[in-house]
Structures are given as C-alpha cells and as structure tokens.
Motif scaffolding. Structure first.
Motif, mmCIF file in Angstrom:
data_model
loop_
_atom_site.group_PDB
_atom_site.id
_atom_site.type_symbol
_atom_site.label_atom_id
_atom_site.label_comp_id
_atom_site.label_asym_id
_atom_site.label_seq_id
_atom_site.Cartn_x
_atom_site.Cartn_y
_atom_site.Cartn_z
ATOM 1 N N TRP A 137 19.475 32.000 13.014
ATOM 2 C CA TRP A 137 18.511 32.313 11.947
ATOM 3 C C TRP A 137 19.038 33.455 11.073
ATOM 4 C CZ3 TRP A 137 15.085 30.546 8.949
ATOM 5 C CH2 TRP A 137 14.312 31.396 8.182
ATOM 6 N N TRP A 138 19.551 34.513 11.681
ATOM 7 C CA TRP A 138 20.040 35.648 10.889
ATOM 8 C C TRP A 138 21.284 35.281 10.083
ATOM 9 C CZ3 TRP A 138 17.067 39.313 9.533
ATOM 10 C CH2 TRP A 138 16.025 39.725 10.352
ATOM 11 N N THR A 139 22.087 34.398 10.625
ATOM 12 C CA THR A 139 23.311 34.005 9.930
ATOM 13 C C THR A 139 23.045 32.970 8.838
ATOM 14 O OG1 THR A 139 24.521 34.326 12.003
ATOM 15 C CG2 THR A 139 25.643 33.111 10.274
ATOM 16 N N HIS A 140 22.234 31.973 9.141
ATOM 17 C CA HIS A 140 22.057 30.842 8.226
ATOM 18 C C HIS A 140 20.669 30.751 7.594
ATOM 19 C CE1 HIS A 140 25.954 29.386 9.442
ATOM 20 N NE2 HIS A 140 25.594 29.503 10.711
ATOM 21 N N GLY A 141 19.756 31.612 7.974
ATOM 22 C CA GLY A 141 18.403 31.597 7.429
ATOM 23 C C GLY A 141 18.336 31.720 5.914
ATOM 24 N N PRO A 142 19.083 32.664 5.321
ATOM 25 C CA PRO A 142 19.031 32.777 3.857
ATOM 26 C C PRO A 142 19.483 31.493 3.149
ATOM 27 C CG PRO A 142 19.984 34.751 4.800
ATOM 28 C CD PRO A 142 19.833 33.760 5.923
ATOM 29 N N PHE A 143 20.489 30.839 3.705
ATOM 30 C CA PHE A 143 20.949 29.566 3.138
ATOM 31 C C PHE A 143 19.835 28.522 3.211
ATOM 32 C CE2 PHE A 143 23.089 25.417 3.865
ATOM 33 C CZ PHE A 143 23.691 25.292 2.616
ATOM 34 N N LEU A 144 19.134 28.475 4.332
ATOM 35 C CA LEU A 144 18.026 27.545 4.496
ATOM 36 C C LEU A 144 16.920 27.828 3.479
ATOM 37 C CD1 LEU A 144 16.628 25.273 6.070
ATOM 38 C CD2 LEU A 144 15.716 27.028 7.591
ATOM 39 N N LEU A 145 16.608 29.087 3.272
ATOM 40 C CA LEU A 145 15.577 29.443 2.294
ATOM 41 C C LEU A 145 15.979 29.024 0.875
ATOM 42 C CD1 LEU A 145 14.357 32.920 3.581
ATOM 43 C CD2 LEU A 145 13.138 30.734 3.647
ATOM 44 N N VAL A 146 17.247 29.202 0.551
ATOM 45 C CA VAL A 146 17.730 28.768 -0.769
ATOM 46 C C VAL A 146 17.559 27.260 -0.905
ATOM 47 C CG1 VAL A 146 19.812 28.479 -2.183
ATOM 48 C CG2 VAL A 146 19.314 30.688 -1.133
ATOM 49 N N LEU A 147 17.893 26.512 0.133
ATOM 50 C CA LEU A 147 17.738 25.061 0.096
ATOM 51 C C LEU A 147 16.275 24.647 -0.028
ATOM 52 C CD1 LEU A 147 20.408 23.804 2.635
ATOM 53 C CD2 LEU A 147 20.434 23.639 0.163
ATOM 54 N N VAL A 148 15.387 25.376 0.628
ATOM 55 C CA VAL A 148 13.955 25.072 0.524
ATOM 56 C C VAL A 148 13.485 25.276 -0.911
ATOM 57 C CG1 VAL A 148 11.649 25.881 1.193
ATOM 58 C CG2 VAL A 148 13.401 25.494 2.939
ATOM 59 N N PHE A 149 13.948 26.347 -1.551
ATOM 60 C CA PHE A 149 13.537 26.609 -2.932
ATOM 61 C C PHE A 149 14.216 25.654 -3.923
ATOM 62 C CE2 PHE A 149 12.483 30.910 -1.215
ATOM 63 C CZ PHE A 149 11.111 30.796 -1.407
ATOM 64 N N LEU A 150 15.353 25.090 -3.541
ATOM 65 C CA LEU A 150 16.029 24.139 -4.419
ATOM 66 C C LEU A 150 15.457 22.727 -4.338
ATOM 67 C CD1 LEU A 150 19.806 25.093 -4.185
ATOM 68 C CD2 LEU A 150 18.315 25.240 -6.174
ATOM 69 N N LEU A 151 14.762 22.397 -3.256
ATOM 70 C CA LEU A 151 14.228 21.041 -3.111
ATOM 71 C C LEU A 151 13.360 20.618 -4.298
ATOM 72 C CD1 LEU A 151 14.023 18.436 -1.507
ATOM 73 C CD2 LEU A 151 12.109 19.451 -0.253
#
Length: 157
Positions: A59-73
C-alpha cells in the motif's frame, strides 16, 4: 445538412454502454492483476515478514499509483464515450434517415460531422438513394470505387 455538434454524446446506449462496461472491466482486471503481481513481488522480496506487513508495504509503495488510476477512470470513460460518439453518432443518424425514408418523408442528403468516422458511408448512402429515386447521379465517390476494387486486387494476388 451539416451539424457542428449533436445534442447528446451518449447517442447509442447499447453500443456505447458496452464499450464503457468493457473499459471498466479491463481497468478492474488491470488493477487486480497489477495489485496481485505487486503483492507477490513484495512477498518474494522478503518471505519472512507477515502478510499484514507485506500488504502495508505494498500500500505504501503502490497506493499513490492506485489513487491516480482511480481518479483517471472517469477520464478514460468520458474519452471512450466521446470517441465512440464519432462512430455511434453517424450510425444513429443513418438509422434515423433510413426510418424517415421508410415513412415516405423528404430525403435530405446525409452528411456527418467532419470529425465523425465513416464519411464515405454517407456519400455512398446518398448516391444509393439518388439512384433508387431515379435521380441523375455523377460517378460514384472515390471511396466507393476503391472499396469495390479492393476484393478484385486481393483475389488477383
């Protein structure tokens, strides 16, 4: 009769909805697979940690990437709808024109927006209607001539 814009972007819910559903399905599959791969790599990097520690590290390593993808959907969905509008819109207009002709209404030549796909379809349709009505028609559009010649050229090879 050229239209600079249509009133609705979501003109064919069946076709455009299917594309959006497919996009969301692919997006979810990508997120799931990427998350699983990230988690597996995390576990393999240090197999002696607890699963909770691995999950927290992922989560700490890849969480920000996941959040960016959620906002890009939503951006992906909107872009898919706009792109699909360029081919669903012309078919929608063609269908309405065919219906109006079937009702005996006056024919107005079909013309799509400049950004729409299938410009040749409108030209070919206008030529076909003119011939069926018995109007004098000039030579068929170049697109129709090329399309008709392609199968012969392929068969000759």
């Amino acid at each position: 009769m050229s239209h600079s814009g249509r009133k609705k972007t979501f003109v064919d819910p069946k076709v455009q909805g299917a594309l959006v559903r497919r996009l969301v399905l692919h997006w979810c599959a990508f997120i799931a697979v990427a998350g699983l791969v990230a988690f597996c790599l995390q576990v393999l990097s240090n197999p002696f940690r607890t699963m909770e520690e691995h999950a927290q590290q992922v989560w700490w390593t890849h969480g920000p990437f996941l959040l960016v993808l959620v906002f890009l959907l939503p951006v992906f969905i909107l872009d898919t709808i706009k792109l699909s509008h360029r081919f669903a819109g012309p078919i929608y207009r063609l269908r309405n024109t065919i219906r109006s002709l079937a009702k005996g209404e006056e024919f107005r030549p079909l013309k799509f927006r400049e950004i729409d796909f299938w410009q040749g379809l409108a030209e070919d349709f206008n030529v076909m209607v003119a011939r069926l009505r018995g109007d004098a028609v000039d030579a068929p559009p170049a697109a129709a001539t090329i399309d008709a010649a392609e199968p012969t050229a392929v068969a000759a090879n």
